[in-house]
Design a protein around this motif. Structure first.
Motif, PDB file in Angstrom:
ATOM      1  N   GLU A 247       0.833  -1.187   0.000  1.00 18.09           N
ATOM      2  CA  GLU A 247       0.000   0.000   0.000  1.00 18.09           C
ATOM      3  C   GLU A 247       0.878   1.250   0.000  1.00 18.09           C
ATOM      4  O   GLU A 247       1.957   1.258   0.598  1.00 18.09           O
ATOM      5  CB  GLU A 247      -0.915   0.013   1.224  1.00 18.09           C
ATOM      6  CG  GLU A 247      -1.914  -1.139   1.238  1.00 18.09           C
ATOM      7  CD  GLU A 247      -2.825  -1.048   2.440  1.00 18.09           C
ATOM      8  OE1 GLU A 247      -2.648  -0.107   3.252  1.00 18.09           O
ATOM      9  OE2 GLU A 247      -3.712  -1.904   2.571  1.00 18.09           O
ATOM     10  N   PRO A 248       0.429   2.333  -0.652  1.00 18.31           N
ATOM     11  CA  PRO A 248       1.223   3.568  -0.640  1.00 18.31           C
ATOM     12  C   PRO A 248       1.294   4.154   0.760  1.00 18.31           C
ATOM     13  O   PRO A 248       0.400   3.963   1.579  1.00 18.31           O
ATOM     14  CB  PRO A 248       0.454   4.485  -1.602  1.00 18.31           C
ATOM     15  CG  PRO A 248      -0.950   3.946  -1.595  1.00 18.31           C
ATOM     16  CD  PRO A 248      -0.807   2.463  -1.426  1.00 18.31           C
ATOM     17  N   SER A 249       2.361   4.889   1.019  1.00 18.01           N
ATOM     18  CA  SER A 249       2.539   5.503   2.328  1.00 18.01           C
ATOM     19  C   SER A 249       1.496   6.588   2.535  1.00 18.01           C
ATOM     20  O   SER A 249       1.202   7.364   1.622  1.00 18.01           O
ATOM     21  CB  SER A 249       3.944   6.098   2.445  1.00 18.01           C
ATOM     22  OG  SER A 249       4.911   5.084   2.328  1.00 18.01           O
ATOM     23  N   PRO A 250       0.919   6.683   3.735  1.00 18.51           N
ATOM     24  CA  PRO A 250      -0.071   7.732   3.987  1.00 18.51           C
ATOM     25  C   PRO A 250       0.599   9.090   4.071  1.00 18.51           C
ATOM     26  O   PRO A 250       1.798   9.213   4.290  1.00 18.51           O
ATOM     27  CB  PRO A 250      -0.669   7.322   5.335  1.00 18.51           C
ATOM     28  CG  PRO A 250       0.420   6.547   6.007  1.00 18.51           C
ATOM     29  CD  PRO A 250       1.156   5.830   4.902  1.00 18.51           C
ATOM     30  N   GLY A 251      -0.201  10.140   3.899  1.00 19.09           N
ATOM     31  CA  GLY A 251       0.300  11.500   3.974  1.00 19.09           C
ATOM     32  C   GLY A 251      -0.702  12.397   4.655  1.00 19.09           C
ATOM     33  O   GLY A 251      -1.675  11.938   5.280  1.00 19.09           O
ATOM     34  N   ILE A 252      -0.504  13.705   4.500  1.00 20.22           N
ATOM     35  CA  ILE A 252      -1.393  14.661   5.157  1.00 20.22           C
ATOM     36  C   ILE A 252      -2.823  14.530   4.630  1.00 20.22           C
ATOM     37  O   ILE A 252      -3.789  14.737   5.373  1.00 20.22           O
ATOM     38  CB  ILE A 252      -0.849  16.087   4.955  1.00 20.22           C
ATOM     39  CG1 ILE A 252       0.459  16.262   5.735  1.00 20.22           C
ATOM     40  CG2 ILE A 252      -1.861  17.135   5.377  1.00 20.22           C
ATOM     41  CD1 ILE A 252       1.072  17.629   5.632  1.00 20.22           C
ATOM     42  N   ALA A 257      -8.908  10.501   7.892  1.00 19.87           N
ATOM     43  CA  ALA A 257      -9.284   9.135   8.280  1.00 19.87           C
ATOM     44  C   ALA A 257      -9.092   8.881   9.765  1.00 19.87           C
ATOM     45  O   ALA A 257      -9.635   7.916  10.301  1.00 19.87           O
ATOM     46  CB  ALA A 257      -8.469   8.131   7.470  1.00 19.87           C
ATOM     47  N   LEU A 258      -8.298   9.731  10.436  1.00 23.53           N
ATOM     48  CA  LEU A 258      -8.095   9.536  11.872  1.00 23.53           C
ATOM     49  C   LEU A 258      -9.361   9.771  12.672  1.00 23.53           C
ATOM     50  O   LEU A 258      -9.495   9.281  13.786  1.00 23.53           O
ATOM     51  CB  LEU A 258      -6.991  10.476  12.383  1.00 23.53           C
ATOM     52  CG  LEU A 258      -5.595  10.256  11.799  1.00 23.53           C
ATOM     53  CD1 LEU A 258      -4.626  11.290  12.367  1.00 23.53           C
ATOM     54  CD2 LEU A 258      -5.098   8.848  12.122  1.00 23.53           C
ATOM     55  N   ASP A 275      -0.050  25.808   2.595  1.00 22.72           N
ATOM     56  CA  ASP A 275       0.253  25.064   1.369  1.00 22.72           C
ATOM     57  C   ASP A 275       0.941  23.754   1.729  1.00 22.72           C
ATOM     58  O   ASP A 275       2.092  23.729   2.163  1.00 22.72           O
ATOM     59  CB  ASP A 275       1.154  25.904   0.461  1.00 22.72           C
ATOM     60  CG  ASP A 275       1.493  25.173  -0.828  1.00 22.72           C
ATOM     61  OD1 ASP A 275       0.801  24.179  -1.151  1.00 22.72           O
ATOM     62  OD2 ASP A 275       2.449  25.585  -1.506  1.00 22.72           O
ATOM     63  N   VAL A 276       0.242  22.642   1.577  1.00 20.88           N
ATOM     64  CA  VAL A 276       0.816  21.329   1.871  1.00 20.88           C
ATOM     65  C   VAL A 276       1.025  20.512   0.598  1.00 20.88           C
ATOM     66  O   VAL A 276       1.431  19.354   0.671  1.00 20.88           O
ATOM     67  CB  VAL A 276      -0.100  20.537   2.843  1.00 20.88           C
ATOM     68  CG1 VAL A 276      -0.199  21.244   4.177  1.00 20.88           C
ATOM     69  CG2 VAL A 276      -1.488  20.342   2.237  1.00 20.88           C
ATOM     70  N   SER A 282       8.266  12.366   2.479  1.00 21.26           N
ATOM     71  CA  SER A 282       8.665  11.818   3.768  1.00 21.26           C
ATOM     72  C   SER A 282       8.122  12.656   4.919  1.00 21.26           C
ATOM     73  O   SER A 282       7.749  12.116   5.970  1.00 21.26           O
ATOM     74  CB  SER A 282      10.193  11.750   3.857  1.00 21.26           C
ATOM     75  OG  SER A 282      10.767  13.036   3.688  1.00 21.26           O
ATOM     76  N   VAL A 283       8.050  13.981   4.730  1.00 22.03           N
ATOM     77  CA  VAL A 283       7.486  14.850   5.766  1.00 22.03           C
ATOM     78  C   VAL A 283       5.989  14.610   5.900  1.00 22.03           C
ATOM     79  O   VAL A 283       5.444  14.545   7.014  1.00 22.03           O
ATOM     80  CB  VAL A 283       7.790  16.328   5.452  1.00 22.03           C
ATOM     81  CG1 VAL A 283       7.068  17.250   6.423  1.00 22.03           C
ATOM     82  CG2 VAL A 283       9.292  16.570   5.515  1.00 22.03           C
ATOM     83  N   GLY A 284       5.297  14.495   4.769  1.00 25.55           N
ATOM     84  CA  GLY A 284       3.866  14.215   4.831  1.00 25.55           C
ATOM     85  C   GLY A 284       3.563  12.922   5.560  1.00 25.55           C
ATOM     86  O   GLY A 284       2.643  12.843   6.387  1.00 25.55           O
TER      87      GLY A 284
END
Length: 379
Positions: A247-252, A257-258, A275-276, A282-284
């Motif tokens: 699965e792809p890594s989650p981000g902002i 979903a939390l 602006d995200v 990696s930061v996301g």
């Protein structure tokens, strides 16, 4: 005793705390005062002045029991051994001198393996010699050694407990590093795959643009595919045989979903400002993981919590995450097994050049705050 010495003989010296602290000075003052009071209250004690002087004079050695455990142990035993020689074997020990057991404890707690063996040999030799010379009754030799062994066993037990805790913390840091490495791999692999696809597209139209373009695209595709294979091989090593997560890594974008489906439990409100879109992947991912851990901790440990606020603010230089709950700001509910979530969060932020802190709010609730650079590169 033999098995205990064999177990710690080659044990490396554990990290030692500072030699002297406020409580160490307080302990010395209390022991000196106790020795003087005992001298006043026991006028019939043989060689009273000498006994009180030795007891009070040796007490300051406790200040160095952590930094130089063998030295203070040998010094104390040497001085206490000279007293019977000076008095012809007549007992002069005070009750307060029992603090010598702290030196035994300190030797086993903070001494190296060789220091422990040397100190134990001296203690056993002194006990046997005093028994032979008649300074100590034969019936008192074994009980005395038993008390000394008990103090040493306590020091050894706490020594290994502290070492086990340090190893667990290091294991937690290692697992977090592996998690970050996997996340970094997933984001980098995505871009490398895009490069490979673009190179293949270039090859498809290369007939209309022959020459250098074909050769360049071939090199790009080869290098991109090789880099992708090397990254996958690295992650297989990091995962130690565990199956890969495809699965792809989650981000902002996945923070919403939390909140989860409606139902029992606190309400989770997520807000993202700034602006995200141009954030380093990696930061996301790190922002999502930190928020996920903070929300999980609040749901699991906070008392009387009804609301959890997740706030993300991004500017030109950094991304700020704040997760706050409205639960009781007192001690969290104890877990059956202590976890290392906060340690892992701080480790993840530090690896990306940021910071992460957690503390109770002045009025109510707990807050987790993290600051990460936009590009995920340590300055």
């Amino acid at each position: 005793m033999h098995d205990l010495l064999r177990a710690v003989r080659d044990e490396p010296r554990p990290p030692r705390p500072p030699a002297r602290g406020r409580w160490d000075w307080a302990l010395v003052v209390v022991l000196v005062a106790a020795a003087l009071i005992e001298g006043v209250l026991r006028p019939d004690m043989p060689w009273r002045v000498l006994g009180v002087a030795v007891t009070a004079g040796l007490a300051p050695l406790l200040l160095w029991r952590r930094s130089h455990p063998l030295v203070v142990f040998l010094a104390a035993f040497a001085v206490s051994s000279l007293v019977p020689l000076a008095t012809g074997g007549e007992a002069t020990e005070t009750y307060t001198i029992a603090y010598m057991l702290l030196l035994v404890y300190a030797l086993f707690r903070w001494g190296s393996g060789r220091e422990i063996v040397a100190g134990a040999v001296v203690a056993v030799a002194k006990a046997g010699l005093w028994g032979v010379l008649g300074y100590t009754a034969a019936a008192d030799v074994l009980p005395g050694l038993a008390v000394v062994c008990a103090a040493g066993a306590l020091g050894t037990a706490l020594r290994y407990r502290a070492g086990s805790r340090d190893r667990e913390l290091e294991q937690a840091r290692m697992l977090e590093r592996e998690s970050v490495a996997r996340d970094l791999h997933d984001t980098v692999a995505h871009h490398v795959s895009a490069v490979a696809i673009r190179a293949q597209a270039g090859l498809a139209v290369a007939e209309s643009r022959p020459g250098a373009a074909v050769e360049a695209l071939t090199v790009v595709e080869s290098e991109a595919s090789r880099a992708l294979a090397e990254m996958r091989a690295m992650v297989r090593v990091l995962r130690r045989g565990r199956p890969a997560d495809l699965e792809p890594s989650p981000g902002i974008g996945d923070l919403a979903a939390l909140a989860g489906p409606g139902g029992p439990g606190p309400t989770v409100d997520v807000a993202v400002t700034g602006d995200v879109d141009g954030l380093s992947p990696s930061v996301g991912t790190a922002v999502y993981r930190l928020a996920q851990e903070a929300v999980t901790n609040a749901r699991r440990h906070a008392r009387d919590v009804t609301r959890i606020d997740v706030r993300v603010e991004a500017d030109d230089a950094s991304v700020r995450l704040s997760v706050r709950d409205d639960g009781d700001a007192g001690p969290r509910r104890p877990s059956v097994v202590p976890g290392y979530g906060l340690i892992g969060m701080a480790e993840r932020a530090d690896l990306l050049g940021g910071t992460c802190t957690a503390a109770p709010d002045p009025d109510r609730g707990w807050s987790v705050r993290a600051v990460l650079p936009r590009n995920g590169v340590r300055e």
